[in-house]
Write an enzyme that holds these catalytic residues in place. Sequence first.
Site, PDB file in Angstrom:
ATOM      1  N   LYS A   1       2.837  32.086 -23.795  1.00 36.28           N
ATOM      2  CA  LYS A   1       3.288  30.694 -23.529  1.00 36.28           C
ATOM      3  C   LYS A   1       2.529  29.992 -22.384  1.00 36.28           C
ATOM      4  CE  LYS A   1       8.044  30.688 -25.255  1.00 36.28           C
ATOM      5  NZ  LYS A   1       7.987  32.147 -25.239  1.00 36.28           N
ATOM      6  N   VAL A   2       2.485  30.464 -21.332  1.00 39.94           N
ATOM      7  CA  VAL A   2       1.854  29.809 -20.061  1.00 39.94           C
ATOM      8  C   VAL A   2       0.144  30.072 -20.287  1.00 39.94           C
ATOM      9  CG1 VAL A   2       1.531  30.244 -17.567  1.00 39.94           C
ATOM     10  CG2 VAL A   2       3.929  30.211 -18.689  1.00 39.94           C
TER      11      VAL A   2
ATOM     12  N   ASP B   1      -5.304  39.436 -25.325  1.00 35.68           N
ATOM     13  CA  ASP B   1      -3.879  39.584 -25.587  1.00 35.68           C
ATOM     14  C   ASP B   1      -3.642  40.468 -27.029  1.00 35.68           C
ATOM     15  OD1 ASP B   1      -1.110  39.526 -26.488  1.00 35.68           O
ATOM     16  OD2 ASP B   1      -0.823  37.809 -25.013  1.00 35.68           O
TER      17      ASP B   1
ATOM     18  N   VAL C   1      -0.485  33.748 -11.442  1.00 40.58           N
ATOM     19  CA  VAL C   1       0.737  33.304 -11.247  1.00 40.58           C
ATOM     20  C   VAL C   1       1.904  33.966 -12.132  1.00 40.58           C
ATOM     21  CG1 VAL C   1      -0.061  30.790 -10.778  1.00 40.58           C
ATOM     22  CG2 VAL C   1       0.190  31.505 -13.143  1.00 40.58           C
ATOM     23  N   ALA C   2       1.431  35.078 -12.541  1.00 41.66           N
ATOM     24  CA  ALA C   2       2.520  35.903 -13.298  1.00 41.66           C
ATOM     25  C   ALA C   2       3.262  36.661 -12.638  1.00 41.66           C
ATOM     26  CB  ALA C   2       1.566  36.515 -14.332  1.00 41.66           C
ATOM     27  N   ARG C   3       3.050  37.997 -12.634  1.00 39.79           N
ATOM     28  CA  ARG C   3       3.758  39.042 -11.725  1.00 39.79           C
ATOM     29  C   ARG C   3       2.829  39.550 -10.787  1.00 39.79           C
ATOM     30  NH1 ARG C   3       7.223  36.517 -13.562  1.00 39.79           N
ATOM     31  NH2 ARG C   3       8.931  37.044 -14.968  1.00 39.79           N
TER      32      ARG C   3
ATOM     33  N   GLU D   1       8.277  40.367  -2.204  1.00 36.87           N
ATOM     34  CA  GLU D   1       8.424  38.767  -2.063  1.00 36.87           C
ATOM     35  C   GLU D   1       9.490  38.802  -1.120  1.00 36.87           C
ATOM     36  OE1 GLU D   1       8.465  36.434  -5.545  1.00 36.87           O
ATOM     37  OE2 GLU D   1       6.217  37.058  -6.037  1.00 36.87           O
TER      38      GLU D   1
ATOM     39  N   HIS E   1       5.389  31.699  -4.564  1.00 37.02           N
ATOM     40  CA  HIS E   1       6.102  31.747  -5.839  1.00 37.02           C
ATOM     41  C   HIS E   1       6.559  30.417  -6.364  1.00 37.02           C
ATOM     42  CE1 HIS E   1       8.193  35.048  -8.635  1.00 37.02           C
ATOM     43  NE2 HIS E   1       7.764  33.861  -9.429  1.00 37.02           N
TER      44      HIS E   1
ATOM     45  N   ALA F   1       7.380  27.767 -10.983  1.00 42.96           N
ATOM     46  CA  ALA F   1       7.989  27.004 -11.669  1.00 42.96           C
ATOM     47  C   ALA F   1       8.845  25.784 -10.890  1.00 42.96           C
ATOM     48  CB  ALA F   1       9.372  27.803 -12.317  1.00 42.96           C
TER      49      ALA F   1
END
Length: 635
Positions: A242-243, A262, A321-323, A352, A371, A374
Amino acid sequence: MASSTTKPFVTPPFTTTTSSSSQPSTRSSLLSFLHNTTSTPISLKLSHSHSFSNSHSSLRSLSIKNATKTIESAETSSVSKVGGQDTNSRETKPTILVSEKLGEAGLELLRNYGDVDCSYDLPQEDLCKKIASCDALIVRSGTKVTRQVFEAAKGKLKVVGRAGVGIDNVDLQAATEFGCLVVNAPTANTVAAAEHGIALLASMARNVAQADASMKAGQWQRNKYVGVSLVGKTLAVMGFGKVGSEVARRAKGLGMQVIAHDPYAPADRARAIGVELVSFDQAISTADFISLHMPLTPTTKKVFNDETFSKVKKGVRIVNVARGGVIDEDALVRALDSGKVAQAALDVFTEEPPAKDSKLVQHERVTVTPHLGASTKEAQEGVAIEIAEAVVGALQGELAATAVNAPMVPAEVLSELAPYVVLAEKLGRLAVQLVAGGSGIKSAKVVYRSARDPDDLDTRLLRAMITKGIIEPISDSFINLVNADFTAKQKGLRISEERAVVDTSPEFPLFSIQVQLSNVDSKFGSAVSEGGDISIEGRVKYGIPHLTRVGSFSVDVSLEGNLILCRQVDRPGMIGQVGNILAEQNINISFMSVGRTIRRKNAIMAIGVDEEPNEESLKRIGEVPAIEEFVFLKL
């Protein structure tokens, strides 16, 4: 096997049954099927917490519709009278505890259905005290929903809602054992995360953060902060979900050339927005910018390490911006210092918040944010609404598509299917590891061979476990009986089922399970059937899952530990040569099987090993002259 006839297979509907037995709940059994890594065969064990089982002597197997409802004891079915009135006839609103801030729109939805208690930042002890009177709990990432919380709820807690994607702070095993559904909100923050990725991409390229800090320090350094243009540059999107796909759309609008990696992304969906799907190595070696959108799984943990950075184009710029865990942070510092990586922009970190003296955070060519992916007003409201709707639906007895654990299944079904469930997941895991990088998995076919009538075999759990085996190794999705079909559809994976009637004893539910992957390239050419599909088949023997066929080759190996498959010239001494190589590294061989089509021609050697061979040993196996190809598979 005397005969075999293929028939369309229709899964029978899930039914509700009632038991008068005082046996404890079978929730933990189902959990072991849905969340166990199946590195060893799973035994069926009926167990439950002492405090819960003592007060619930008569239990019901639950249908999918009522799987989220509290199991009630037979004793409570009697009508309680207070002041001559039937207290059970009164409608009482459920109590919903919100332990962290939630958008007002979501709170309003919750208030329309239940009594909402907003008690933020509760210490664990206070949460355990309060939870005993709550039907639902909504958290973000700060509240730890541990086993102690579920034990304190004593079976009253029906649903936990995670306002966001990650559920690391929720004990899924305990939730399932106590019959509590867990739901999350995975879609509402998609655009916000994509926008933040683009913001970091542009600000990194133009040194915005560094120039801002310089000016606020009283300096004017125009020559020092000369940036690079985005137009015409190649962006590699690593993870086209999605992102990732939203980032790709926006990058195309900025005039960038976009490629993506992917293994599950459908090529036609990528082409529709002008993106080419490529292999991992091709993506990292040709990109000017790399944007990470992959989940954190054992496969992707620290996937960007020293070896990966050695393959990237010199001067590449990286956005994450994922993990945080997908990057080896020490390796990234080394790559920055050497100039291999020109810049990095990071919103997520392995720990974090990161340490104040973190070399990565303090690096001059690194842009960091805490972070914030969102963190927009719109995304926060969207997440609030999405999780509120999921929680209310669960309290009404519905199972949302975002459920991440499973409802109950009758104990007799679990008991009979137990070894086949393990076999199904392991076949899925083997099949996906045979797919060559860059090949998007679109179609899987499962063939069940059985002597039973179709109505006597419910294969939904088996299909869910095959889906789990195919998707989970390279995804952050949690696959179970509830969300397997939904998740497969989201990933563009179509799973079809067929049944072949065989002339064997109907005493056992299945003779064998075959998994076929269509329209993909294989790392191991011998796994490709005459029809061009990757094809593997397995059986349960003496309660243990076995691999019985790879492509057109018959084998017979127990699916335990790890597996090495070799295609070789069928001649004496081959077993000894490979065995000696493994013995030199003190790797124990648990079993070995050789299958061949024609004598002295080609053969498949399947070797089970307890430990994972190092790269040097695998390289030496591949260098044995008579070995034409090989692959190492983790089970």
